[in-house]
Write a protein that holds these residues in place. Structure first.
Motif, short mmCIF file in Angstrom:
data_model
loop_
_atom_site.label_atom_id
_atom_site.label_comp_id
_atom_site.label_asym_id
_atom_site.label_seq_id
_atom_site.Cartn_x
_atom_site.Cartn_y
_atom_site.Cartn_z
N VAL A 165 0.85 -1.20 0.00
CA VAL A 165 0.00 0.00 0.00
C VAL A 165 0.88 1.24 0.00
N PRO A 166 0.64 2.20 -0.90
CA PRO A 166 1.45 3.43 -0.91
C PRO A 166 1.35 4.17 0.42
N VAL A 167 2.48 4.70 0.89
CA VAL A 167 2.52 5.43 2.17
C VAL A 167 3.14 6.81 1.92
N TYR A 168 2.46 7.86 2.39
CA TYR A 168 2.93 9.23 2.18
C TYR A 168 2.99 9.98 3.51
N PRO A 169 4.19 10.27 4.01
CA PRO A 169 4.30 11.14 5.19
C PRO A 169 4.19 12.60 4.76
N VAL A 170 3.34 13.39 5.46
CA VAL A 170 3.12 14.78 5.06
C VAL A 170 3.07 15.69 6.29
N ASN A 171 3.30 16.96 6.03
CA ASN A 171 3.06 18.02 7.01
C ASN A 171 2.07 18.97 6.34
N SER A 172 0.79 18.77 6.64
CA SER A 172 -0.26 19.51 5.93
C SER A 172 -0.18 21.01 6.15
N LEU A 173 0.26 21.43 7.33
CA LEU A 173 0.30 22.86 7.64
C LEU A 173 1.31 23.60 6.78
N HIS A 174 2.42 22.93 6.44
CA HIS A 174 3.47 23.60 5.67
C HIS A 174 3.59 23.04 4.25
N GLY A 175 2.73 22.09 3.91
CA GLY A 175 2.71 21.59 2.53
C GLY A 175 3.74 20.53 2.22
N GLU A 176 4.53 20.12 3.19
CA GLU A 176 5.59 19.14 2.93
C GLU A 176 4.98 17.78 2.59
N SER A 202 -9.13 17.08 8.42
CA SER A 202 -9.65 18.38 7.97
C SER A 202 -8.53 19.30 7.51
N THR A 203 -7.41 19.28 8.22
CA THR A 203 -6.26 20.10 7.82
C THR A 203 -5.72 19.64 6.47
N LEU A 204 -5.67 18.33 6.28
CA LEU A 204 -5.23 17.77 5.00
C LEU A 204 -6.21 18.17 3.89
N MET A 205 -7.49 18.08 4.16
CA MET A 205 -8.50 18.47 3.18
C MET A 205 -8.33 19.93 2.77
N ASN A 206 -8.16 20.81 3.74
CA ASN A 206 -7.98 22.24 3.44
C ASN A 206 -6.75 22.47 2.58
N ALA A 207 -5.68 21.73 2.88
CA ALA A 207 -4.43 21.90 2.13
C ALA A 207 -4.60 21.45 0.68
N LEU A 208 -5.29 20.35 0.46
CA LEU A 208 -5.47 19.84 -0.89
C LEU A 208 -6.47 20.68 -1.69
N LEU A 209 -7.47 21.23 -0.98
CA LEU A 209 -8.43 22.11 -1.65
C LEU A 209 -7.88 23.51 -1.87
N GLU A 210 -6.80 23.82 -1.18
CA GLU A 210 -6.14 25.13 -1.26
C GLU A 210 -7.05 26.25 -0.77
N LYS A 211 -7.92 25.91 0.19
CA LYS A 211 -8.76 26.92 0.85
C LYS A 211 -9.34 26.30 2.11
N GLU A 212 -9.77 27.16 3.03
CA GLU A 212 -10.31 26.70 4.30
C GLU A 212 -11.79 26.35 4.14
N VAL A 213 -12.09 25.07 4.10
CA VAL A 213 -13.49 24.64 4.00
C VAL A 213 -13.91 23.84 5.22
N GLN A 214 -12.96 23.32 5.97
CA GLN A 214 -13.25 22.52 7.14
C GLN A 214 -12.62 23.16 8.38
N GLU A 215 -13.40 23.24 9.45
CA GLU A 215 -12.90 23.75 10.71
C GLU A 215 -11.90 22.76 11.31
N THR A 216 -10.87 23.27 11.94
CA THR A 216 -9.87 22.41 12.58
C THR A 216 -9.76 22.77 14.05
N GLN A 217 -9.35 21.77 14.85
CA GLN A 217 -9.14 21.98 16.28
C GLN A 217 -7.88 21.25 16.71
#
Length: 342
Positions: A165-176, A202-217
């Protein structure tokens, strides 16, 4: 919403004059349905409601449905759900043997886990098994890469828990890592995000959508557990022409379906080792010449992985019996004085 993903599979199910749309949200019997023209609120028709017995038969986010506009075209009545191409389900929480549809007509499922103390390889196996059962393709996304104190060890554990299974480590806040992850997105296809609360869906979703659509906590510091930021399922259009569905965090994922053959994909390493066992019906316990036990003794495989395999196999067997005989008879068969071996 353009119908790039409205394939022949769905078109062939339409009768002359019927209009179709796709369910983008679902909340307490109120749906949002999108077609080529617009997006409108709607509900199932009285006839639909009368003839639908199981909850799983009602529209789910991602479903293509036959619609009939009313109220001068401002709303729609859902007349029927087109046959699903794939369906990601779980057994509804509680003791009942009912299916709860998480996402419909999804091509790829991003199983999201955080590289913190939340990470649990055994839970990942359960998610991957259910993705294979759905008919979709699994991808593992490891968020919060910047918080990991043992990145290589964690990635090794994940790769062992999900061979191939493909595995992707990411940092959604900084786009890494997101550019590599975007290679898994294909125009017209639908991706669903699943995972526990607080893993960063939700943070990942916002990063991929390139806009804030989901609230994060933020997660709770004392136990690294997340709060339910996403409270409903919703389908979004991504800039590349693909679609992505966020889902509420799940505390538990009870398997649904009886596709025991999918265990061969989830635990392909055990299957490969089994070919070297002395006995074809080896249970990988105390039999002589067991290649799986030899791998455990040598450190090639953790004993917890074999335990997880056996646990999921038992769950699949119970689901198969419940589907065939019902809950009460299955309980007698498995736990009564004449209980059968699983």
């Amino acid at each position: 919403m353009k119908r790039k993903d409205f394939t022949t599979y769905f078109k062939e199910q339409l009768q002359d004059g019927e209009k179709a749309g796709r369910v983008t949200t679902s909340t307490h019997g109120i749906y949002t349905v999108a077609d080529d023209e617009t997006e409108r609120f709607g509900e199932v028709s009285g006839r639909f409601h009368y003839h639908t017995v199981e909850d799983s038969g009602f529209p789910a986010v991602g479903d293509w449905v036959v619609i009939e506009p009313y109220d001068e075209g401002r709303r729609v009545k859902i007349q029927r759900v087109l046959n699903r191409n794939t369906v990601f389900s779980r057994s509804a929480p509680g003791q009942s043997n009912k299916e709860q549809v998480i996402a419909a007509n999804v091509d790829v499922v991003f199983v999201v886990t955080a590289l913190t103390q939340e990470m649990n390889p055994r839970r990942l196996e359960r998610y991957i098994e259910q993705v294979y059962e759905s008919g979709a393709r699994p991808v593992i996304v490891c968020t919060k890469k910047d918080l990991s104190t043992s990145l290589h060890k964690q990635l090794f554990q994940i790769e062992q828990a999900a061979p191939g299974v493909p595995v992707y480590p990411v940092n959604s806040l900084h786009g890494e890592g997101l550019e590599l992850l975007k290679h898994e997105l294909t125009p017209g296809q639908t991706v669903s995000l699943v995972g526990s609360s607080g893993v960063g869906k939700s943070t990942l979703m916002n990063a991929l959508l390139e806009k804030e659509v989901q609230e994060t906590q933020a997660v709770r510091e004392e136990d690294d557990r997340g709060r339910h930021t996403t409270t409903h399922r919703e389908l979004f259009s991504l800039p590349d022409g693909s679609y992505m569905m966020d889902t509420p965090g799940m505390r538990e994922l009870q398997l649904w379906g009886n596709g025991e053959g999918n265990l061969d994909y989830t635990f392909s390493d055990i299957g490969a080792l089994s070919a070297g066992c002395r006995f074809r019906d080896c249970r990988h316990e105390e039999e002589p010449g067991c290649a799986v036990q030899a791998a455990i003794q040598s450190g090639e495989m953790e004993v917890s992985r074999l335990k997880s395999y056996n646990k999921l196999k038992r769950e699949r067997r119970r689901l198969e019996l419940k589907d065939k005989y019902g809950t009460h008879r299955t309980n007698r068969m498995l736990h009564g004085p004449n209980a059968v071996k699983e």
